[in-house]
Design an enzyme around this catalytic site. Structure first.
Site, PDB file in Angstrom:
ATOM      1  N   ASP A  13      23.647 -20.140 -32.804  1.00 21.80           N
ATOM      2  CA  ASP A  13      22.553 -19.287 -33.294  1.00 21.80           C
ATOM      3  C   ASP A  13      23.081 -18.059 -34.036  1.00 21.80           C
ATOM      4  OD1 ASP A  13      20.679 -21.005 -32.017  1.00 21.80           O
ATOM      5  OD2 ASP A  13      21.039 -19.973 -30.122  1.00 21.80           O
ATOM      6  N   GLN A 176      25.820 -25.559 -33.216  1.00 25.59           N
ATOM      7  CA  GLN A 176      26.033 -24.931 -31.906  1.00 25.59           C
ATOM      8  C   GLN A 176      27.231 -23.991 -31.935  1.00 25.59           C
ATOM      9  OE1 GLN A 176      25.396 -28.978 -29.993  1.00 25.59           O
ATOM     10  NE2 GLN A 176      24.292 -27.677 -28.574  1.00 25.59           N
ATOM     11  N   VAL A 250      15.242 -22.137 -32.823  1.00 21.94           N
ATOM     12  CA  VAL A 250      14.621 -22.947 -33.873  1.00 21.94           C
ATOM     13  C   VAL A 250      14.033 -24.223 -33.299  1.00 21.94           C
ATOM     14  CG1 VAL A 250      15.074 -24.252 -35.996  1.00 21.94           C
ATOM     15  CG2 VAL A 250      16.129 -22.015 -35.652  1.00 21.94           C
ATOM     16  N   ASP A 323      26.670  -9.791 -42.682  1.00 18.98           N
ATOM     17  CA  ASP A 323      25.227 -10.037 -42.645  1.00 18.98           C
ATOM     18  C   ASP A 323      24.523  -8.801 -42.112  1.00 18.98           C
ATOM     19  OD1 ASP A 323      22.749 -11.505 -42.546  1.00 18.98           O
ATOM     20  OD2 ASP A 323      23.083 -11.746 -40.393  1.00 18.98           O
TER      21      ASP A 323
END
EC number: 6.3.4.4
Length: 340
Positions: A13, A176, A250, A323
């Site tokens: 994630d 993963q 998700v 990010d």
């Protein structure tokens, strides 16, 4: 020319799909191929116009219009999920699957959602990947070549991957995270049903080590974990809400468990296993909200710069991608001179 492997350092994630989409666009790559277990882990990308993309089967490299996508033979295919994503993303003629991929059948999904051990102890996503993988190991599962609806997409994906990498660029999107690896995590049985390292991703798609140019290891600034198992420095749900860093899975829609920081000894171990040449440091705005949406490296705050220094020290690899927010454009390339 060559292949770039995208792998998660910890529990997933972390934004691997976002990294894949960014690199596909930046470098105009020819092919993105999905590695990993199956449809038990999703990728999400929010475009600058607010469009939200969610995928479970196909890599997100198709967000570059000229990038074809494929699923490696080591990845389980759910024909229903596959068909939905091909149609939803308009990928007819641009997507490939390998006939040797194992199939997730409806009975696998049912078992995954009803088996007490999987549901209550492991807290599986219920996608059917574990039972399907078990049947594949027992040589009882169907393969993609046995499913007529998949016939038009079938090709020899390892040959496609290696031949493309010999003349152009291939992105290999893992799924993963390293610390969920079946054989390498200390948290068994709170693992997935295979390994999630750079070497495993190569194996999943049939990629020769000679074609690998880079391993981009994605490190989440405040790690999360879905399902059961240890999470160092775990925050309470109230603390997560107070910090405004709530996330949802998700595939399952469950709220992700959130950590207050990185377990450095685990990150060092992940770096040893994966051999990263680059680091993508994601969700930096969860560490310092002041950088949210910042798209120029010279505007990055000192707390994030300190985190970059620590991550580079532990992993022995430069942070090349940073990010700062939820949108695809919030993933910025770190200038070479700023890399340690």
């Amino acid at each position: 020319m060559g292949a770039v492997i995208i792998v998660d350092a910890l529990w997933g994630d972390s934004g691997k799909g976002k990294v894949c989409a960014h690199l596909a666009r930046r470098d105009n790559v020819q092919l993105a191929v999905r590695a990993g277990i199956g449809t038990n882990a999703g990728a999400s990308v929010t475009l600058d116009d607010g469009t939200h993309i969610r995928a479970r089967q196909l890599p997100t490299g198709w967000l570059n219009p000229s990038t074809n996508v494929a699923v490696g033979p080591g990845v389980l295919i759910d024909p229903t999920v596959f068909a939905d994503e091909v149609e939803r993303f308009g990928l007819a003629g641009k997507v490939f699957a390998d006939g040797r991929s194992g199939i997730i059948a409806p009975e696998h999904v049912t078992l995954d959602r009803t088996d007490p051990h999987l549901v209550e102890t492991v807290r599986t996503t219920g996608s059917g990947t574990g039972p399907a993988r078990a049947d594949l190991v027992l040589r009882k599962a169907q393969q993609a070549k046995d499913v007529p609806a998949l016939g038009e997409y079938l090709t020899d994906v390892p040959r496609l991957v290696n031949e493309t990498a010999s003349t152009g660029t291939v992105l290999v999107e893992g799924s993963q995270g390293t610390m969920l690896s079946l054989s390498l995590s200390s948290d068994y049985p709170f693992t997935t049903s295979g390994n999630c390292t750079s070497a495993a991703a190569m194996d999943d798609v049939g990629l020769s080590w000679q074609r690998v140019d880079d391993v981009v290891m994605v490190v989440k600034a405040l790690p999360t974990r879905s399902g059961a198992g240890p999470l160092p420095f775990e925050l309470s749900t109230d603390e997560v809400a107070e910090r405004a860093v709530v996330e949802y899975g998700v595939v399952t829609g469950r709220q992700r468990r959130k950590a207050a920081g990185i377990a450095w000894e685990l990150l060092e171990y992940a770096a040893m296993l994966n051999g990263p040449t680059q680091i993508a440091l994601t969700f930096c705005d969860h560490v310092d909200p002041a950088v949210r949406g910042v798209r120029a490296f010279d505007e990055i705050s000192e707390p994030v710069r300190e985190l970059i220094r620590r991550v580079e020290e532990v992993t022995k690899a430069p942070v090349t991608l940073l990010d700062t927010g939820p949108r695809l454009g919030d993933l910025i390339d770190v200038p070479v001179l700023a890399q340690s």
